[in-house]
Enzyme design. Structure first.
Site, PDB file in Angstrom:
ATOM      1  N   LYS A 136      -5.284 -10.603  -8.522  1.00  0.00           N
ATOM      2  CA  LYS A 136      -4.531  -9.599  -9.257  1.00  0.00           C
ATOM      3  C   LYS A 136      -3.547 -10.316 -10.187  1.00  0.00           C
ATOM      4  CE  LYS A 136      -0.329  -8.741  -6.729  1.00  0.00           C
ATOM      5  NZ  LYS A 136       0.587  -9.070  -7.816  1.00  0.00           N
ATOM      6  N   HIS A 166      -4.298  -8.825  -1.741  1.00  0.00           N
ATOM      7  CA  HIS A 166      -4.189  -9.407  -0.399  1.00  0.00           C
ATOM      8  C   HIS A 166      -3.626  -8.429   0.630  1.00  0.00           C
ATOM      9  CE1 HIS A 166       0.017 -10.407  -1.627  1.00  0.00           C
ATOM     10  NE2 HIS A 166       0.253 -10.308  -0.349  1.00  0.00           N
ATOM     11  N   LYS A 170      -4.394  -7.504   5.102  1.00  0.00           N
ATOM     12  CA  LYS A 170      -3.390  -7.462   6.169  1.00  0.00           C
ATOM     13  C   LYS A 170      -3.884  -6.636   7.359  1.00  0.00           C
ATOM     14  CE  LYS A 170       0.957  -7.989   3.596  1.00  0.00           C
ATOM     15  NZ  LYS A 170       1.746  -8.785   4.546  1.00  0.00           N
ATOM     16  N   ASP A 223       3.448  -5.578 -11.041  1.00  0.00           N
ATOM     17  CA  ASP A 223       3.296  -6.654 -10.066  1.00  0.00           C
ATOM     18  C   ASP A 223       2.997  -6.133  -8.670  1.00  0.00           C
ATOM     19  OD1 ASP A 223       3.378  -9.390  -9.295  1.00  0.00           O
ATOM     20  OD2 ASP A 223       5.412  -9.122  -8.528  1.00  0.00           O
ATOM     21  N   HIS A 228      -0.464  -3.133  -4.707  1.00  0.00           N
ATOM     22  CA  HIS A 228      -0.149  -3.151  -3.276  1.00  0.00           C
ATOM     23  C   HIS A 228       0.249  -1.781  -2.736  1.00  0.00           C
ATOM     24  CE1 HIS A 228      -0.530  -7.347  -3.662  1.00  0.00           C
ATOM     25  NE2 HIS A 228       0.733  -7.687  -3.852  1.00  0.00           N
TER      26      HIS A 228
END
Length: 462
Positions: A136, A166, A170, A223, A228
């Protein structure tokens, strides 16, 4: 089919040092890394210097390293030195991996190089048999993401592209699915009839760590929030998939993203920590946000009318990733208004679940008090695998389950498109505060306590 080679572009960069090489060590320690590893970088390092840096990077993250495992990992590791603009670099790579049937090409580099490097790989025939992993961010807005995808699709079909977020690696994020769909106790109340609100917080206590030039062109929305936080939101609110296959999972995520109502610009607060403009590489008049908070709604049958609050930022009181699901008050308050009626998911450090309930306080009067039922997963199950370890394994096995599909990426950018093009100006906030005051006012009654603040309250209840 399992890959037999792994090629890391950007092998001398920060991501490789901090995340990829330690993850590869963990896979080697589990005896699951049956691949030849090649690094590609422009750093003019000898093979010895390269391996020394790999060893140093791993030991920095894993002080109790097993030397035999480390030696096995680095033994046949090879660095190919060359500029990404030089065709000779890719000729050398093609020669080095010509005996391998299925290489994984990991682009741990700046996004502007994705299409250029994939084109160069295609010109020497590597893409015909390779899986390509891209980090990303995938684009910086809807149009650039669409264009990047078009450029990659000229060279690769969707099934050969692995887009990393990522957070999808998790364990605790994945556990959201298990908590919801494996426990009959919760699934019947996981909807608008019983849930009052949802809050997702991803806070970082540190700043931009010398990455001023990079961060000033990105900001908190691009970001973190676009990828996320929206990924966490889809896992928390999606319908049960028909099976646990990658396509079924992605289909349900798309339904959630498609149902998000156009976000009211007045429900968005952008902040910038004091001192940001003094950071090296940051423009003197920068309007880049280091904090963003917003309210949104999912207009589908399950979640219509439930406010969902998202926030992320840097230089906040602590580093934490948490979700708080607040339930509605009982229809008749026999014992007075409940102080706490919620589930808190800890998805970062000390990951686990806290359930706050009301119980009778000892004595002759019917007075209630909050009690917390808590599970910390590491204490319960032992150490959990890191996200990059799990994602590298999945890429080498050809499993798309923990990667993002292009339509989800494009939907995520579409949701935020107007906010990125026409944002409100940033508001300054003090370092170590929870962002601008306006962000606190988004949530009636304020944001729920998270991190150590919530833990202190929990200890008071016990």
């Amino acid at each position: 089919m399992k890959a037999d080679a792994l090629v890391l572009f950007g092998a001398t960069g920060d991501l490789a040092k901090k995340k990829l090489f330690p993850a590869l060590y963990d896979l080697e320690d589990l005896n699951e890394l049956d691949v030849q590893i090649f690094g590609v970088a422009s750093s003019r390092w000898s093979q010895e210097v390269f391996k020394e840096n790999v060893v140093t990077a791993i030991k920095a993250r894993k002080p109790d390293v097993d030397q035999a495992v480390l030696d096995k990992l680095t033994g046949d590791m090879q660095l190919i030195v060359g500029d990404y603009d030089d065709p000779a670099t890719f000729v050398a790579l093609a020669e080095a991996i010509k005996e391998f049937k299925l290489p994984v090409i990991y682009l741990a580099i700046a996004p502007e190089y994705f299409a250029k490097i994939t084109t160069a790989l295609a010109e020497v025939g590597i893409t015909k048999r390779a899986r390509v992993v891209v980090e990303k961010p995938f684009g910086r807005d809807y149009e650039s993401a669409k264009q990047l995808d078009a450029e990659l699709k000229k060279l690769l079909p969707e099934e050969q592209i692995y887009r990393i977020d990522h957070y999808l690696g998790k364990e605790a994020v994945e556990d959201l699915l298990v908590f919801r769909f494996a426990n009959t106790l919760f699934e019947p109340v996981w909807n608008r009839n019983y849930v009052s609100s949802i809050q997702i917080t991803m806070a970082e206590s540190f700043g931009i760590d010398g990455r001023g030039k990079f961060y000033d062109g990105v900001g908190a929305t691009r970001d973190v929030l676009q990828n996320h936080i929206l990924q966490v939101l889809t896992m928390l609110t999606m319908e049960p998939p028909i099976d646990m296959g990658s396509e079924s999972m992605q289909n349900e995520k798309i339904k959630v993203l498609s149902a998000i109502r156009d976000i009211n610009k007045n429900d968005v607060v952008r902040g910038q920590f004091d001192g940001y403009l003094d950071e090296e590489g940051v423009a003197a008049n920068s309007d880049t946000e280091t904090f963003v908070a917003m309210k949104l709604f999912i207009d589908n049958w399950r979640w219509a009318g439930v406010p969902i609050y998202l926030r992320t930022g840097k230089k906040l009181p602590e580093t934490v990733l948490e979700v708080v699901v607040e339930f509605k008050q009982p229809p008749r308050a026999l014992f007075g208004k409940s102080e706490s009626n919620q589930v808190r998911f800890r998805l970062g450090a000390k990951d686990g679940v806290d359930i706050s309930l009301q119980a009778k306080k000892p004595g002759t009067k019917l007075i209630t008090e909050t009690v917390d039922l808590s599970v910390e997963f590491v204490a319960e199950f032992g150490d959990r695998q890191g996200p990059y370890e799990r994602l590298l394994r999945a890429a080498m096995l050809g499993d798309h389950f923990r990667f993002t599909r292009i339509d989800a990426v494009l939907h995520s950018w579409q949701i935020l498109e107007d906010l990125l093009k026409n944002p409100h100006p940033v508001i300054s906030y003090d370092s170590s505060s929870w962002g601008p005051d306006a962000a606190q006012e988004l949530v009636p009654g304020g944001w729920a306590p998270v991190g150590t603040e919530a833990d202190k309250l929990k200890n008071l209840h016990q």
